[in-house]
Write a protein that holds these residues in place. Sequence first.
Motif, mmCIF file in Angstrom:
data_model
loop_
_atom_site.group_PDB
_atom_site.id
_atom_site.type_symbol
_atom_site.label_atom_id
_atom_site.label_comp_id
_atom_site.label_asym_id
_atom_site.label_seq_id
_atom_site.Cartn_x
_atom_site.Cartn_y
_atom_site.Cartn_z
ATOM 1 N N VAL A 181 0.849 -1.184 0.000
ATOM 2 C CA VAL A 181 0.000 0.000 0.000
ATOM 3 C C VAL A 181 0.893 1.245 0.000
ATOM 4 O O VAL A 181 2.009 1.214 0.525
ATOM 5 N N GLY A 182 0.433 2.327 -0.596
ATOM 6 C CA GLY A 182 1.206 3.568 -0.604
ATOM 7 C C GLY A 182 0.879 4.435 0.597
ATOM 8 O O GLY A 182 -0.282 4.590 0.955
ATOM 9 N N GLU A 183 1.906 4.988 1.226
ATOM 10 C CA GLU A 183 1.697 5.994 2.270
ATOM 11 C C GLU A 183 1.781 7.339 1.572
ATOM 12 O O GLU A 183 2.830 7.705 1.055
ATOM 13 N N VAL A 184 0.670 8.066 1.537
ATOM 14 C CA VAL A 184 0.619 9.270 0.710
ATOM 15 C C VAL A 184 0.276 10.534 1.492
ATOM 16 O O VAL A 184 -0.226 11.500 0.925
ATOM 17 N N GLY A 185 0.564 10.542 2.755
ATOM 18 C CA GLY A 185 0.339 11.738 3.551
ATOM 19 C C GLY A 185 -0.228 11.404 4.912
ATOM 20 O O GLY A 185 -0.356 10.244 5.290
ATOM 21 N N GLU A 186 -0.548 12.468 5.634
ATOM 22 C CA GLU A 186 -1.205 12.304 6.922
ATOM 23 C C GLU A 186 -2.228 13.421 7.080
ATOM 24 O O GLU A 186 -2.069 14.513 6.541
ATOM 25 N N CYS A 187 -3.284 13.109 7.799
ATOM 26 C CA CYS A 187 -4.361 14.065 8.002
ATOM 27 C C CYS A 187 -3.835 15.262 8.797
ATOM 28 O O CYS A 187 -3.177 15.092 9.820
ATOM 29 N N LYS A 188 -4.120 16.448 8.319
ATOM 30 C CA LYS A 188 -3.664 17.673 8.989
ATOM 31 C C LYS A 188 -4.378 17.906 10.318
ATOM 32 O O LYS A 188 -3.858 18.599 11.183
ATOM 33 N N LYS A 189 -5.544 17.293 10.477
ATOM 34 C CA LYS A 189 -6.307 17.475 11.721
ATOM 35 C C LYS A 189 -6.032 16.386 12.735
ATOM 36 O O LYS A 189 -5.927 16.656 13.930
ATOM 37 N N THR A 190 -5.931 15.136 12.302
ATOM 38 C CA THR A 190 -5.771 14.023 13.249
ATOM 39 C C THR A 190 -4.338 13.522 13.346
ATOM 40 O O THR A 190 -3.994 12.839 14.301
ATOM 41 N N GLY A 191 -3.531 13.787 12.325
ATOM 42 C CA GLY A 191 -2.159 13.284 12.305
ATOM 43 C C GLY A 191 -2.056 11.830 11.865
ATOM 44 O O GLY A 191 -0.975 11.251 11.856
ATOM 45 N N GLU A 192 -3.168 11.219 11.508
ATOM 46 C CA GLU A 192 -3.185 9.815 11.089
ATOM 47 C C GLU A 192 -2.653 9.662 9.661
ATOM 48 O O GLU A 192 -2.891 10.510 8.801
ATOM 49 N N LYS A 193 -1.961 8.559 9.405
ATOM 50 C CA LYS A 193 -1.422 8.279 8.085
ATOM 51 C C LYS A 193 -2.534 7.957 7.098
ATOM 52 O O LYS A 193 -3.567 7.406 7.469
ATOM 53 N N ILE A 194 -2.273 8.295 5.844
ATOM 54 C CA ILE A 194 -3.218 8.013 4.772
ATOM 55 C C ILE A 194 -2.575 6.996 3.835
ATOM 56 O O ILE A 194 -1.442 7.177 3.397
ATOM 57 N N TYR A 195 -3.297 5.917 3.560
ATOM 58 C CA TYR A 195 -2.844 4.887 2.627
ATOM 59 C C TYR A 195 -3.516 5.091 1.269
ATOM 60 O O TYR A 195 -4.562 5.727 1.174
ATOM 61 N N PHE A 196 -2.921 4.486 0.232
ATOM 62 C CA PHE A 196 -3.440 4.600 -1.125
ATOM 63 C C PHE A 196 -3.415 3.230 -1.782
ATOM 64 O O PHE A 196 -2.418 2.514 -1.719
ATOM 65 N N CYS A 197 -4.515 2.874 -2.418
ATOM 66 C CA CYS A 197 -4.636 1.574 -3.074
ATOM 67 C C CYS A 197 -4.260 1.684 -4.555
ATOM 68 O O CYS A 197 -4.805 2.535 -5.270
ATOM 69 N N PRO A 198 -3.367 0.816 -5.038
ATOM 70 C CA PRO A 198 -2.982 0.870 -6.447
ATOM 71 C C PRO A 198 -4.031 0.282 -7.388
ATOM 72 O O PRO A 198 -3.968 0.498 -8.596
ATOM 73 N N TYR A 199 -4.992 -0.444 -6.848
ATOM 74 C CA TYR A 199 -6.029 -1.048 -7.682
ATOM 75 C C TYR A 199 -7.157 -0.054 -7.989
ATOM 76 O O TYR A 199 -7.467 0.198 -9.144
ATOM 77 N N CYS A 200 -7.768 0.489 -6.953
ATOM 78 C CA CYS A 200 -8.891 1.411 -7.159
ATOM 79 C C CYS A 200 -8.441 2.870 -7.210
ATOM 80 O O CYS A 200 -9.243 3.756 -7.491
ATOM 81 N N LYS A 201 -7.154 3.099 -6.889
ATOM 82 C CA LYS A 201 -6.556 4.436 -6.919
ATOM 83 C C LYS A 201 -7.323 5.435 -6.043
ATOM 84 O O LYS A 201 -7.624 6.546 -6.455
ATOM 85 N N ARG A 202 -7.587 4.971 -4.809
ATOM 86 C CA ARG A 202 -8.282 5.803 -3.831
ATOM 87 C C ARG A 202 -7.558 5.752 -2.492
ATOM 88 O O ARG A 202 -7.037 4.714 -2.096
ATOM 89 N N PRO A 203 -7.529 6.881 -1.776
ATOM 90 C CA PRO A 203 -6.936 6.890 -0.441
ATOM 91 C C PRO A 203 -7.893 6.280 0.588
ATOM 92 O O PRO A 203 -9.107 6.255 0.374
ATOM 93 N N PHE A 204 -7.312 5.784 1.678
ATOM 94 C CA PHE A 204 -8.131 5.273 2.771
ATOM 95 C C PHE A 204 -7.383 5.412 4.080
ATOM 96 O O PHE A 204 -6.183 5.666 4.112
ATOM 97 N N LYS A 205 -8.126 5.262 5.172
ATOM 98 C CA LYS A 205 -7.538 5.384 6.513
ATOM 99 C C LYS A 205 -6.545 4.254 6.741
ATOM 100 O O LYS A 205 -6.845 3.095 6.471
ATOM 101 N N ALA A 206 -5.378 4.599 7.244
ATOM 102 C CA ALA A 206 -4.345 3.601 7.524
ATOM 103 C C ALA A 206 -4.769 2.730 8.701
ATOM 104 O O ALA A 206 -5.326 3.224 9.682
ATOM 105 N N TYR A 207 -4.524 1.452 8.554
ATOM 106 C CA TYR A 207 -4.790 0.525 9.652
ATOM 107 C C TYR A 207 -3.914 -0.708 9.469
ATOM 108 O O TYR A 207 -3.326 -0.919 8.419
ATOM 109 N N TYR A 208 -3.803 -1.495 10.511
ATOM 110 C CA TYR A 208 -3.101 -2.770 10.433
ATOM 111 C C TYR A 208 -3.703 -3.701 11.461
ATOM 112 O O TYR A 208 -4.427 -3.270 12.357
ATOM 113 N N GLU A 209 -3.430 -4.968 11.290
ATOM 114 C CA GLU A 209 -3.890 -5.970 12.246
ATOM 115 C C GLU A 209 -2.661 -6.631 12.846
ATOM 116 O O GLU A 209 -1.714 -6.958 12.123
ATOM 117 N N LEU A 210 -2.679 -6.837 14.150
ATOM 118 C CA LEU A 210 -1.532 -7.435 14.825
ATOM 119 C C LEU A 210 -1.151 -8.764 14.195
ATOM 120 O O LEU A 210 -2.015 -9.567 13.841
#
Length: 98
Positions: free
Chosen positions: A45-74
């Motif tokens: 996944v692409g890391e393409v920035g962080e939210c200016k309000k929350t500081g959370e990372k923004i991910y980007f999908c190469p398939y649908c070419k849309r950003p989404f909220k960064a998350y992971y599973e342990l």
Amino acid sequence: MYICPYCGGDCVNDEAVALYLVIVKKFFKYQNTESDITFERFPTVGEVGECKKTGEKIYFCPYCKRPFKAYYELEKVTINCPNCNKTLCIPPTNRTFC
């Protein structure tokens, strides 16, 4: 211009998106869907920035070419895009094996 998945603002770095899309083309050129190695089967996944309000990372999908909220599973190194449900690898800086 892409919309931030957290606040709806202009937090996505368009230059990072453009660079990521150029780089991920090479992955798809050499992708090995039959491999037992996760990182040869699925793009990172692409890391393409962080939210200016929350500081959370923004991910980007190469398939649908849309950003989404960064998350992971342990203990996992892959996630699914919440927009198109394609499997993606988590960037090495965000992997956790605890």
